[in-house]
Scaffold this active site. Structure first.
Site, short mmCIF file in Angstrom:
data_model
loop_
_atom_site.label_atom_id
_atom_site.label_comp_id
_atom_site.label_asym_id
_atom_site.label_seq_id
_atom_site.Cartn_x
_atom_site.Cartn_y
_atom_site.Cartn_z
N HIS A 61 0.85 -1.19 0.00
CA HIS A 61 0.00 0.00 0.00
C HIS A 61 0.89 1.24 0.00
O HIS A 61 2.03 1.20 0.43
CB HIS A 61 -0.94 0.02 1.21
CG HIS A 61 -0.21 0.05 2.53
ND1 HIS A 61 0.10 1.23 3.17
CD2 HIS A 61 0.29 -0.93 3.30
CE1 HIS A 61 0.74 0.95 4.28
NE2 HIS A 61 0.87 -0.34 4.39
N LYS A 94 -6.93 5.14 -4.63
CA LYS A 94 -6.47 5.50 -3.29
C LYS A 94 -5.57 4.40 -2.70
O LYS A 94 -5.92 3.23 -2.73
CB LYS A 94 -7.69 5.73 -2.39
CG LYS A 94 -7.42 6.76 -1.33
CD LYS A 94 -8.69 7.19 -0.63
CE LYS A 94 -8.32 8.17 0.47
NZ LYS A 94 -9.42 8.41 1.36
N HIS A 130 11.82 4.59 8.08
CA HIS A 130 10.90 5.51 8.76
C HIS A 130 11.69 6.49 9.64
O HIS A 130 11.47 7.70 9.61
CB HIS A 130 9.92 4.73 9.65
CG HIS A 130 8.67 4.29 8.95
ND1 HIS A 130 7.85 5.15 8.26
CD2 HIS A 130 8.07 3.07 8.87
CE1 HIS A 130 6.81 4.48 7.77
NE2 HIS A 130 6.92 3.22 8.12
N ASP A 141 4.47 1.92 14.01
CA ASP A 141 3.99 1.51 12.70
C ASP A 141 3.27 0.18 12.84
O ASP A 141 3.45 -0.52 13.84
CB ASP A 141 5.23 1.33 11.82
CG ASP A 141 4.86 1.31 10.35
OD1 ASP A 141 3.81 1.84 10.01
OD2 ASP A 141 5.65 0.75 9.58
N GLY A 198 3.13 5.20 10.65
CA GLY A 198 1.72 5.57 10.58
C GLY A 198 1.22 6.17 11.88
O GLY A 198 0.37 7.07 11.89
N ARG A 252 -1.76 15.02 3.51
CA ARG A 252 -2.45 16.27 3.82
C ARG A 252 -2.34 17.26 2.67
O ARG A 252 -1.27 17.44 2.10
CB ARG A 252 -1.85 16.92 5.08
CG ARG A 252 -1.90 16.06 6.32
CD ARG A 252 -3.24 16.13 7.01
NE ARG A 252 -4.13 15.06 6.60
CZ ARG A 252 -4.18 13.86 7.14
NH1 ARG A 252 -3.39 13.56 8.14
NH2 ARG A 252 -5.01 12.95 6.70
N ALA A 253 -3.47 17.92 2.36
CA ALA A 253 -3.44 19.04 1.43
C ALA A 253 -2.94 20.26 2.21
O ALA A 253 -3.44 20.56 3.29
CB ALA A 253 -4.84 19.31 0.89
N ARG A 271 -16.38 14.57 11.47
CA ARG A 271 -14.95 14.68 11.15
C ARG A 271 -14.59 16.15 10.98
O ARG A 271 -15.23 16.86 10.21
CB ARG A 271 -14.61 13.88 9.91
CG ARG A 271 -14.56 12.39 10.19
CD ARG A 271 -14.42 11.61 8.93
NE ARG A 271 -13.32 12.13 8.13
CZ ARG A 271 -13.20 11.92 6.83
NH1 ARG A 271 -14.10 11.24 6.19
NH2 ARG A 271 -12.17 12.41 6.17
FE LIG Z 1 5.72 1.37 7.67
#
Ligand SMILES: [Fe+2]
Length: 575
Positions: free
Chosen positions: A12, A37, A136, A156, A316, A425-426, A456
């Site tokens: 992903h 996505k 990371h 993560d 994450g 994020r925009a 949200r």
């Molecule tokens: Fe990861």
């Protein structure tokens, strides 16, 4: 040295990032190009092509391809831990011991094949695997700009085997202190419970976080999901982080939690309501996650923080903005750095920076996220002309002033400017904007395009000079990766971007990293008195953020939005 980082190790969020002599030249996620996505089960082919094209370099000029997934030896505890803890699924357990790098070999073959597709000459270009959690860690530490000794935290789901990383960085080198291994993953618990709460793992975690303030964290005790054992955390796989036959199944779909969890907490949430008990579970989960991470920071990083107060956080879990608020509030933390693509998309950048640092290149602080494609006005005009029947357009003489006027009049505006953001994020390049003092603007954006759950929150971009007054803090926040308490005086001024708990996930905008967005905020301040704009991502629900003018127009035509500012063009609908 030209280093191409490629992520996509965990099926992903594949991405590509190009470093030339230690400088980030280009970085983008594959999902933006293939318009799916998270671009699941894909490799970052189009993202890599973009990076090479943008830098105008030939594939055979790449010195190193860095990949954030590495072989793990039997001389480390990782595979033994996995085998021991998965005794209830003996096939997986034995596989970890006897064939524990099968996935690495498969991925390596895919990268080599991808390289050939791109035109990379593997006789000349070196392939360098980097352990997932080191990638990371590197994406945070090496881009933090911190020069003193820095504590590093990685939280993560899972890399090769490691799930959680504690370490420190100094003089461009990363050192491990402690790792936890699968299935003992705190972020994994959050992911499993995200599935239980009716969202998709690796996608819906931020929705759980948004739901949490509506619940009471004291109503349910979720602490049986994990136990402390010595310096370790043990997840109870009888409930979550579950594999094999122990998984709960519904309509042929297996989940990362067990039947025993359903027997304990009740049926999995399947509708959009935020009622008890699920909203209380979300609150209890968020609290458990925060409390556990903070205790582990005390234990493994407390001494380092007492020394310099610097923390670089990735994985994450670093996108959990509520946890980050509590980290920033610690008296031993002077500054927290979370790079914008803290999840797996950022590991392309992490692997590339890790190799660069190991080879003596000096990396500097990542100050913005604008590393994606950009388009000229001519590109935009050409795209609009393909929809001439449906769209009208004109060239604006003063884009910030004209856009601010539309916003102040209560209109949502689609805003497409400059290089696309790297990360989820925009940040003012591919955004939908609204004026946060206009009552009902969030509902209007939801009605016109977002169609997302009203609970949200929408988030604000604010001018750097007023940010300290709004959030009562001078902590840097360029990437919307931290929430702050909004000062009482401002809650009523910008109610549309303040969450139920009085917080806001703020982006502080600086003039030199996005001058046009900065000018827009100045114009909005002149009109409304508030240098704040509601900023949400430019996409329809379930789709990636738009990349090209064509994507923007497809999104625009498929929504009820009335205004699209496409570089210097104002695009409107003919009907
Ligand atoms: Fe990861």
């Amino acid at each position: 040295m030209k280093i191409l980082g490629l992520s996509g190790a965990l099926n992903h969020d594949p991405s590509a990032a190009l470093l030339i002599d230690g400088e980030i030249v280009a970085a983008a996620e594959e999902e933006r190009f293939v318009r799916a996505k998270h671009a699941k089960d894909r490799m970052p082919t189009e993202a890599a092509r973009f990076c090479l094209d943008y830098a105008n370099i030939a594939p055979h000029d790449i010195d190193v391809v860095a990949f954030p997934y590495a072989p793990i030896g039997l001389d480390t505890p990782a595979r033994w831990h996995y085998a021991k803890r998965h005794w209830y699924a003996p096939d997986r357990s034995l596989d970890a011991l006897f064939n524990g790098n099968r996935r690495y070999r498969r991925l390596r073959a895919r990268v080599i094949e991808l390289g050939r597709t791109l035109g990379i000459d593997w006789q000349r270009t070196e392939f360098v695997p980097v352990e997932h959690h080191l990638a990371h860690a590197s994406s945070a530490y090496h881009l933090s700009g911190f020069r003193e000794r820095t504590a590093i935290l990685g939280v993560d789901g899972k890399g090769e085997y490691a799930t959680t990383f504690f370490g420190w960085g100094e003089a461009g080198r990363i050192h491990k202190i402690k790792e936890f291994f699968d299935p003992d993953s705190i972020a994994g618990v959050y992911g499993a419970m995200t599935e239980y709460l009716g969202f998709e793992m690796l996608d819906g975690e931020y929705k759980v976080m948004g739901m949490a303030p509506y619940g009471d964290p004291t109503k349910h005790d979720l602490s049986p999901l994990l136990r402390r054992r010595g310096g370790d955390v043990r997840i109870d796989t009888r409930y979550v982080n579950t594999i094999g036959l122990r998984r709960y199944k519904e309509n042929g779909v297996g989940y990362y939690f067990s039947r025993k969890l359903v027997d304990w907490l009740g049926p999995r949430r399947t509708d959009d309501a935020i009622d008890a008990p699920y909203v209380d579970y979300a609150a209890a989960l968020q609290k458990l996650f925060e409390d556990t991470c903070l205790r582990l920071i005390d234990e493994y990083l407390g001494d380092l923080l007492a020394e310099t107060g610097l923390l670089a956080f990735a994985g994450g879990g670093a996108l959990n903005v509520k946890l980050n608020q509590r980290i920033v509030a610690r008296c031993d933390v002077k500054e927290l750095f979370v790079q914008p693509a803290a999840g797996d998309a950022g590991t392309s950048l992490g692997a590339a920076t890790y190799v660069a640092a190991a080879r003596g290149e000096r990396l500097s602080r990542m100050r913005h996220a604008y590393y994606g494609p950009k388009y000229t006005n001519d590109d935009c005009v050409a795209a609009v002309r393909t929809c001439a029947d449906a769209l009208a357009w004109c060239v604006l003489d003063d884009v910030p002033r004209r856009t601010a006027a539309l916003l102040a009049a209560g209109h949502p505006v689609a805003w497409f400017q400059g290089r696309m953001e790297f990360g989820p994020r925009a940040l003012g390049a591919r955004s939908i904007l609204g004026c946060p003092s206009v009552a009902g603007i969030a509902d209007r954006i939801n009605a016109q395009i977002k169609f997302r759950e009203r609970w949200r929150p929408f988030c604000p971009s604010v001018l750097d000079r007023v940010a300290p007054e709004i959030v009562s803090s001078t902590h840097p926040a360029p990437f919307m990766t931290i929430t702050f308490d909004v000062a009482d005086a401002w809650r009523s001024r910008i109610p549309e971007v303040v969450h139920r708990d009085g917080t806001a996930r703020v982006q502080i905008v600086e003039r030199d990293t996005n001058p046009r967005y900065y000018a827009l905020l100045e114009q909005l301040e002149a009109l409304t008195g508030n240098a704040v704009v509601l900023n949400t991502s430019l996409n329809r629900q379930g789709e990636p953020i738009v990349c090209s003018p064509r994507d923007a127009l497809a999104m625009f035509l498929g929504s009820d939005l009335r205004y699209l500012v496409l570089e210097d063009l104002l695009v409107t609908k003919r009907t």
